[in-house]
Design a protein around this motif. Structure first.
Motif, PDB file in Angstrom:
ATOM      1  N   LEU A 184      43.705  31.308  33.042  1.00 18.33           N
ATOM      2  CA  LEU A 184      43.556  30.733  34.376  1.00 18.33           C
ATOM      3  C   LEU A 184      42.387  31.418  35.067  1.00 18.33           C
ATOM      4  CD1 LEU A 184      44.637  28.901  36.660  1.00 18.33           C
ATOM      5  CD2 LEU A 184      46.052  30.839  37.384  1.00 18.33           C
ATOM      6  N   ASP A 185      41.352  30.678  35.346  1.00 21.34           N
ATOM      7  CA  ASP A 185      40.187  31.193  36.068  1.00 21.34           C
ATOM      8  C   ASP A 185      40.561  31.302  37.541  1.00 21.34           C
ATOM      9  OD1 ASP A 185      37.777  31.669  37.352  1.00 21.34           O
ATOM     10  OD2 ASP A 185      36.654  30.196  36.185  1.00 21.34           O
ATOM     11  N   ASN A 186      40.614  32.546  38.021  1.00 16.56           N
ATOM     12  CA  ASN A 186      41.064  32.734  39.402  1.00 16.56           C
ATOM     13  C   ASN A 186      39.935  32.630  40.422  1.00 16.56           C
ATOM     14  OD1 ASN A 186      39.737  35.287  39.405  1.00 16.56           O
ATOM     15  ND2 ASN A 186      41.549  36.269  38.527  1.00 16.56           N
ATOM     16  N   GLN A 187      38.767  32.174  39.976  1.00 13.76           N
ATOM     17  CA  GLN A 187      37.655  31.935  40.915  1.00 13.76           C
ATOM     18  C   GLN A 187      37.313  33.195  41.722  1.00 13.76           C
ATOM     19  OE1 GLN A 187      36.281  28.303  41.124  1.00 13.76           O
ATOM     20  NE2 GLN A 187      37.142  28.861  39.143  1.00 13.76           N
ATOM     21  N   GLN A 188      37.374  34.344  41.046  1.00 13.12           N
ATOM     22  CA  GLN A 188      37.028  35.646  41.634  1.00 13.12           C
ATOM     23  C   GLN A 188      37.954  36.044  42.774  1.00 13.12           C
ATOM     24  OE1 GLN A 188      32.842  35.442  42.616  1.00 13.12           O
ATOM     25  NE2 GLN A 188      32.234  35.486  40.471  1.00 13.12           N
ATOM     26  N   ARG A 206      41.206  28.219  25.708  1.00 15.36           N
ATOM     27  CA  ARG A 206      40.766  27.312  26.768  1.00 15.36           C
ATOM     28  C   ARG A 206      40.815  28.039  28.104  1.00 15.36           C
ATOM     29  NH1 ARG A 206      43.390  21.351  28.183  1.00 15.36           N
ATOM     30  NH2 ARG A 206      41.927  20.794  29.817  1.00 15.36           N
ATOM     31  N   ILE A 207      39.929  27.658  29.013  1.00 10.38           N
ATOM     32  CA  ILE A 207      39.913  28.197  30.376  1.00 10.38           C
ATOM     33  C   ILE A 207      40.136  27.044  31.342  1.00 10.38           C
ATOM     34  CG2 ILE A 207      38.548  29.397  32.126  1.00 10.38           C
ATOM     35  CD1 ILE A 207      36.984  30.727  29.860  1.00 10.38           C
ATOM     36  N   VAL A 208      41.053  27.234  32.293  1.00  6.30           N
ATOM     37  CA  VAL A 208      41.353  26.196  33.281  1.00  6.30           C
ATOM     38  C   VAL A 208      41.299  26.810  34.679  1.00  6.30           C
ATOM     39  CG1 VAL A 208      42.835  24.957  31.653  1.00  6.30           C
ATOM     40  CG2 VAL A 208      43.861  26.618  33.222  1.00  6.30           C
ATOM     41  N   ILE A 209      41.153  25.970  35.676  1.00  2.00           N
ATOM     42  CA  ILE A 209      41.174  26.461  37.055  1.00  2.00           C
ATOM     43  C   ILE A 209      42.459  26.040  37.758  1.00  2.00           C
ATOM     44  CG2 ILE A 209      38.670  26.557  37.262  1.00  2.00           C
ATOM     45  CD1 ILE A 209      38.792  23.936  38.823  1.00  2.00           C
ATOM     46  N   ASP A 210      43.309  25.306  37.061  1.00  2.00           N
ATOM     47  CA  ASP A 210      44.586  24.862  37.607  1.00  2.00           C
ATOM     48  C   ASP A 210      45.589  24.861  36.454  1.00  2.00           C
ATOM     49  OD1 ASP A 210      46.786  22.996  38.366  1.00  2.00           O
ATOM     50  OD2 ASP A 210      45.567  22.702  40.160  1.00  2.00           O
TER      51      ASP A 210
END
Length: 218
Positions: A184-188, A206-210
């Protein structure tokens, strides 16, 4: 595509924002210090030190306010046991609701102290997790495949997927076992950086933002 049977989640900065826990813990300590010692500015200093990313804001503030050092350990114990004011992220809530509706088990693998992590799990309403692995309880790090093998043994047979946020330790071991992995990409916005190590063995599949995007793997 092989269907993922079992979903296993990290806790901090995956199911909820860890900064919420930090705020809750500091607010608890600030309120206790005000009650015990009538130090109304203690919390403000704690929050400032935390925003400045001080490695130990409680210790620093305790020293600056010249509070009794012998009483600091008991305060830390009380803080670790407090019921935190934290909530599932919107996406985590949606994903867990879907898994529950489908009667599909999920598990949690997290690092940390048993008392603290169990309090977080209860506060998030995740007591229904089919299996929980906490590093202090099992005595194994996330880099040890045996830790994830124990989780798989406790769940129904089938492909497992681990969803976490820290590439330094979250994906290496489950990948060795043939699990799918999602970051989960926590957007910094998380506690830890998410720089991918040079060694691709530590990279997620895989990388996801949600978190809802992760379910597309099924």
């Amino acid at each position: 595509m092989v269907e993922i049977r079992n979903w296993i989640f990290d806790l901090d900065d995956t199911l909820y924002a860890e900064r919420e826990y930090v705020r809750s813990a500091l607010n608890f300590v600030g309120a206790e210090v005000e009650r015990r010692y009538d130090k109304t500015e203690f919390l403000a200093l704690l929050l400032t030190l935390s925003q400045q990313r001080h490695p130990n804001p409680i210790s620093q503030a305790w020293t600056q306010f010249a509070l009794p050092e012998a009483e600091r350990p008991s305060m830390i114990v009380a803080m670790r046991a407090h019921t935190p004011l934290i909530t599932l992220s919107d996406s985590a809530r949606a994903v867990l609701m879907l898994l529950r509706r489908q009667a599909r088990p999920y598990a949690i693998v997290t690092d940390g102290r048993s008392l603290t992590q169990r309090a977080k799990i209860a506060a998030l309403g995740c007591d229904d997790a089919a299996f929980v692995s906490i590093s202090e309880e099992v005595g194994l790090s996330k880099l040890d495949p045996a830790r994830f093998a124990a989780v798989a043994d406790a769940l129904p047979p089938g492909l497992c997927c681990y969803v976490g946020d820290n590439p330094e330790k979250d994906f290496f071991a489950p990948k060795l076992l043939g699990w799918k992995t999602v970051m989960l990409d926590n957007q910094q916005q998380g506690i830890h950086t998410q720089l991918l190590p040079n060694d691709h063995a530590y990279h997620p599949d895989r990388i996801v933002i949600d978190l809802k995007e992760a379910l597309a793997l099924t």
